[in-house]
Design an enzyme around this catalytic site. Structure first.
Site, PDB file in Angstrom:
ATOM      1  N   SER A 146      88.783  62.105  14.813  1.00 49.52           N
ATOM      2  CA  SER A 146      90.575  62.028  14.427  1.00 49.52           C
ATOM      3  C   SER A 146      90.811  63.146  13.329  1.00 49.52           C
ATOM      4  O   SER A 146      89.993  62.781  12.593  1.00 49.52           O
ATOM      5  CB  SER A 146      91.121  60.565  14.382  1.00 49.52           C
ATOM      6  OG  SER A 146      90.185  59.371  15.618  1.00 49.52           O
TER       7      SER A 146
HETATM    8  N1  SAH Z   1      87.084  56.625  15.503  1.00 49.36           N
HETATM    9  C1  SAH Z   1      86.569  57.792  15.858  1.00 49.36           C
HETATM   10  C2  SAH Z   1      87.904  58.454  17.008  1.00 49.36           C
HETATM   11  C3  SAH Z   1      86.719  58.870  18.202  1.00 49.36           C
HETATM   12  S1  SAH Z   1      86.811  59.894  20.007  1.00 49.36           S
HETATM   13  C4  SAH Z   1      86.418  58.263  14.651  1.00 49.36           C
HETATM   14  O1  SAH Z   1      86.650  58.054  13.658  1.00 49.36           O
HETATM   15  O2  SAH Z   1      85.628  59.710  14.784  1.00 49.36           O
HETATM   16  C5  SAH Z   1      87.334  57.990  20.456  1.00 49.36           C
HETATM   17  C6  SAH Z   1      86.052  57.257  20.874  1.00 49.36           C
HETATM   18  O3  SAH Z   1      86.476  56.088  22.093  1.00 49.36           O
HETATM   19  C7  SAH Z   1      85.293  57.950  22.264  1.00 49.36           C
HETATM   20  O4  SAH Z   1      83.962  57.757  21.572  1.00 49.36           O
HETATM   21  C8  SAH Z   1      85.558  57.340  22.763  1.00 49.36           C
HETATM   22  O5  SAH Z   1      83.668  57.469  23.769  1.00 49.36           O
HETATM   23  C9  SAH Z   1      85.004  55.793  22.615  1.00 49.36           C
HETATM   24  N2  SAH Z   1      85.937  54.648  24.333  1.00 49.36           N
HETATM   25  C10 SAH Z   1      86.810  55.524  24.465  1.00 49.36           C
HETATM   26  N3  SAH Z   1      86.905  54.573  25.768  1.00 49.36           N
HETATM   27  C11 SAH Z   1      86.340  53.530  24.826  1.00 49.36           C
HETATM   28  C12 SAH Z   1      86.225  52.189  25.515  1.00 49.36           C
HETATM   29  N4  SAH Z   1      86.503  51.423  26.714  1.00 49.36           N
HETATM   30  N5  SAH Z   1      85.000  52.224  24.690  1.00 49.36           N
HETATM   31  C13 SAH Z   1      84.431  51.630  23.506  1.00 49.36           C
HETATM   32  N6  SAH Z   1      84.651  53.078  23.053  1.00 49.36           N
HETATM   33  C14 SAH Z   1      85.186  53.822  24.102  1.00 49.36           C
END
Ligand code: SAH
Length: 214
Positions: free
Chosen positions: A60
């Site tokens: 993000s």
């Molecule tokens: N908080 C992260 C943002 C990553 S993007 C950071 O600081 O880098 C969002 C993430 O959510 C992705 O890695 C994706 O694989 C995960 N995601 C999407 N759906 C999900 C679910 N149902 N359960 C767990 N993770 C999920």
């Protein structure tokens, strides 16, 4: 610019955009974002932009991390659940501000890389699990705070059920399409939920089930 100058310039940009909580700014100053960013994007590690990571996901934008952390009103005694570990950056920032972070990720590759980073950086108050975050983490519930870092059409009911009935706060991007997401904040008091719309945002999608791929 040196790394230190880049960090200071990012913090100034965040202040200009309205981030004023000194604890939040200090956590963003402490956590080395370059460690969470892939090698090929190192020059942009302290730019205020989201960047690609493995498995087609993103780390993000610093402003969004700072904003969500500020709006979450995290305290040192809180246990916080994050859905979507991704790079681990948001979890790392939260871990500087609360008692323990529990983070769920559906890609094993991402979870393993994040866990390795947390060990390397001596962030010992983060627990990760490979799981579908839409189902919550019943064994560790209730949580004082929950932050969802992937967007879905609604807050998954199991997650809302995992939020503390007394002053629990959950923040999540809500929207059907990528173009139409809003960051929402839900506050529970005596089990009743008050809902506030915070900001238009753009997150990757919340996907049901654990990923089959690595
Ligand atoms: N908080 C992260 C943002 C990553 S993007 C950071 O600081 O880098 C969002 C993430 O959510 C992705 O890695 C994706 O694989 C995960 N995601 C999407 N759906 C999900 C679910 N149902 N359960 C767990 N993770 C999920």
């Amino acid at each position: 610019m040196s790394r230190q100058e880049e960090v200071i310039s990012l913090l100034m940009a965040l202040r200009r955009q309205g981030i004023s909580d000194a604890r939040v700014l200090s956590a963003l100053e402490t956590v080395p974002r370059e460690r969470f960013v892939p090698r090929s994007y190192q020059e942009q590690a302290y730019e205020d932009v989201a960047l690609p990571i493995a498995c087609g996901q993103t780390i993000s934008q610093p402003f969004v991390v700072a904003y969500m952390t500020e709006k979450l009103k995290v305290g040192m005694r809180h246990r916080v659940l994050e859905v979507g570990t991704g790079s681990g950056y948001q979890a790392a920032v939260l871990s500087r501000l609360c008692r323990r972070v529990y983070s769920l990720e559906r890609y094993r590759t991402l979870m393993v890389a994040a866990e390795e980073l947390f060990r390397d950086l001596d962030y010992h108050n983060i627990t990760c699990m490979l799981a579908d975050g839409t189902k919550g983490w019943e064994a560790q519930a209730p949580f004082d705070r929950i932050v969802v870092t992937a967007a879905g059409p609604e807050v998954p009911p199991d997650l809302m059920a995992n939020l503390s009935d007394e002053g629990g706060i959950l923040i999540a991007p809500i929207g059907e399409s990528s173009e139409n997401q809003k960051l929402m904040r839900y506050t529970k008091t005596h089990g009743d939920v008050v809902e506030e719309e915070l900001l238009p945002v753009r997150f990757v999608h919340l996907v049901h089930g654990v990923a089959r791929e690595l």
